[in-house]
Design a protein around this motif. Structure first.
Motif, PDB file in Angstrom:
ATOM      1  N   ALA A  15      -7.132   7.126   4.464  1.00 39.84           N
ATOM      2  CA  ALA A  15      -6.201   6.499   5.399  1.00 39.84           C
ATOM      3  C   ALA A  15      -6.765   6.501   6.814  1.00 39.84           C
ATOM      4  CB  ALA A  15      -4.855   7.207   5.365  1.00 39.84           C
ATOM      5  N   ARG A  43      -1.190   3.510   8.238  1.00 44.20           N
ATOM      6  CA  ARG A  43      -1.506   2.832   6.979  1.00 44.20           C
ATOM      7  C   ARG A  43      -0.323   2.910   6.029  1.00 44.20           C
ATOM      8  NH1 ARG A  43      -4.788  -0.649   8.268  1.00 44.20           N
ATOM      9  NH2 ARG A  43      -4.675  -1.144   6.038  1.00 44.20           N
ATOM     10  N   ASN A  44      -0.392   2.144   4.966  1.00 44.23           N
ATOM     11  CA  ASN A  44       0.690   2.129   3.974  1.00 44.23           C
ATOM     12  C   ASN A  44       0.302   3.012   2.794  1.00 44.23           C
ATOM     13  OD1 ASN A  44       3.044   1.516   2.673  1.00 44.23           O
ATOM     14  ND2 ASN A  44       2.494  -0.600   2.175  1.00 44.23           N
ATOM     15  N   ALA A  45       1.309   3.596   2.151  1.00 49.25           N
ATOM     16  CA  ALA A  45       1.050   4.462   0.999  1.00 49.25           C
ATOM     17  C   ALA A  45       2.288   4.528   0.126  1.00 49.25           C
ATOM     18  CB  ALA A  45       0.663   5.866   1.441  1.00 49.25           C
ATOM     19  N   PHE A  70       0.019  -3.438  -3.945  1.00 48.51           N
ATOM     20  CA  PHE A  70      -0.938  -3.735  -2.883  1.00 48.51           C
ATOM     21  C   PHE A  70      -1.744  -5.011  -3.122  1.00 48.51           C
ATOM     22  CE2 PHE A  70      -0.532   0.921  -2.011  1.00 48.51           C
ATOM     23  CZ  PHE A  70      -0.143   0.814  -0.684  1.00 48.51           C
ATOM     24  N   VAL A  84      -7.930  -0.786  -0.319  1.00 51.74           N
ATOM     25  CA  VAL A  84      -6.903  -0.025  -1.034  1.00 51.74           C
ATOM     26  C   VAL A  84      -7.565   0.997  -1.944  1.00 51.74           C
ATOM     27  CG1 VAL A  84      -4.995  -0.137  -2.681  1.00 51.74           C
ATOM     28  CG2 VAL A  84      -5.283  -1.955  -0.982  1.00 51.74           C
ATOM     29  N   ILE A 133      -0.117   9.674   5.791  1.00 56.55           N
ATOM     30  CA  ILE A 133      -0.847   8.397   5.774  1.00 56.55           C
ATOM     31  C   ILE A 133      -0.129   7.357   6.630  1.00 56.55           C
ATOM     32  CG2 ILE A 133      -1.492   6.461   4.280  1.00 56.55           C
ATOM     33  CD1 ILE A 133      -2.005   8.640   2.080  1.00 56.55           C
ATOM     34  N   LYS A 134       1.177   7.297   6.491  1.00 57.72           N
ATOM     35  CA  LYS A 134       1.946   6.350   7.302  1.00 57.72           C
ATOM     36  C   LYS A 134       1.859   6.711   8.778  1.00 57.72           C
ATOM     37  CE  LYS A 134       5.126   4.908   3.651  1.00 57.72           C
ATOM     38  NZ  LYS A 134       6.530   4.880   3.155  1.00 57.72           N
ATOM     39  N   ASP A 178      -5.195   1.694   2.749  1.00 58.54           N
ATOM     40  CA  ASP A 178      -3.897   1.980   2.164  1.00 58.54           C
ATOM     41  C   ASP A 178      -4.141   2.766   0.876  1.00 58.54           C
ATOM     42  OD1 ASP A 178      -2.580   0.536   4.164  1.00 58.54           O
ATOM     43  OD2 ASP A 178      -2.828  -1.339   3.065  1.00 58.54           O
TER      44      ASP A 178
END
Length: 251
Positions: free
Chosen positions: A29, A60-62, A86, A10, A55-56, A34
């Motif tokens: 990312a 990945r998560n953001a 996170f 992260v 990013i998504k 993330d």
């Protein structure tokens, strides 16, 4: 983060919506991280949302968080929100800064206070909160300026505001070394972004170009690989300022 692999880690990137910060966010990312994308003003919200979407799109998560980091409580809240969302933070990169080119005899007290708050105070409390919230073996990176090694006019409050960050960084590197956290700065040369051109005349732009390799300014693409290096293979480097400026300044 003893491993060189960023996958599943992260990152928190302040000023992470556009320009250098935006590219750092996207490249992290692409490396499997993330990302918490911090931004300051309402005008940057669309850029932050676009970066989160990108990013998504990379799988990945953001999240995007708006905050004025010249207030210590806001910096604390930013890190806490990131950690709550996170579960932890492995890499924190601070790209926040403001450029002002103005002679000392023309600088107002308000301008001085604002420049110190943005360039020094926010960096100090970003380092503090990173020290409190980063996972063990984490990485903390601050973007400063190649002007720290320059002898020039006009940039007293910009270079002067960034100069204390070197001392903050050295202290933090010692204080956090027991947890395996490295703390470093990167000092780019004049970067080919809108922040630079608003302060310079065309003639001075050409002079700045002439001082770097290839007769050009620093590009954001020159800096991102160094950020990633410090977050991975460069983990044994700590307490340093890396001048990444194509030979613009050195010391």
């Amino acid at each position: 983060m003893a491993s060189n692999d960023l996958n599943g880690k992260v990152a928190l990137v302040s000023g992470g919506a556009k320009n250098l910060g935006g590219l750092i966010s996207r490249e992290f990312a692409a490396s499997g991280m993330d990302v918490v994308v911090h931004y300051n003003s309402d005008a940057t919200e669309k850029d932050a949302d676009a970066t989160v979407d990108a990013i998504k799109g990379l799988g990945r998560n953001a999240i995007a968080i708006q905050s004025d980091l010249t207030k210590a409580n806001n910096v604390a809240a930013l890190f806490q929100q990131a950690k709550d969302h996170f579960g932890g933070i492995d890499v924190a990169v601070n790209t926040v800064g403001r450029v002002l080119r103005k002679p000392i005899i023309e600088t107002t007290e308000e301008e001085f206070d604002q420049m110190m708050a943005i360039n020094a105070k926010s960096a100090y409390f970003f380092i503090k909160e990173a020290g409190l919230h980063l996972n063990d073996n984490g990485k903390l990176i601050t973007i400063v300026t190649a002007l720290l090694a320059a002898f020039t006019d006009g940039y007293s409050t910009y270079a002067g505001g960034k100069a204390p960050v070197e001392h903050f960084t050295r202290a933090a590197a010692k204080e956090l070394s027991g947890r395996g956290i490295s703390v470093n700065n990167i000092g780019p040369g004049p970067m080919d972004t809108p922040f630079f051109y608003g302060q310079e005349t065309p003639e001075r732009v050409e002079f700045h170009k002439s001082q770097g390799m290839g007769n050009r300014l620093t590009m954001i693409e020159d800096i991102v690989p160094i950020v990633k290096f410090l977050a991975t293979e460069g983990r044994w480097i700590t307490g340093q300022t890396l001048f990444a400026n194509g030979g613009y300044t050195t010391r």
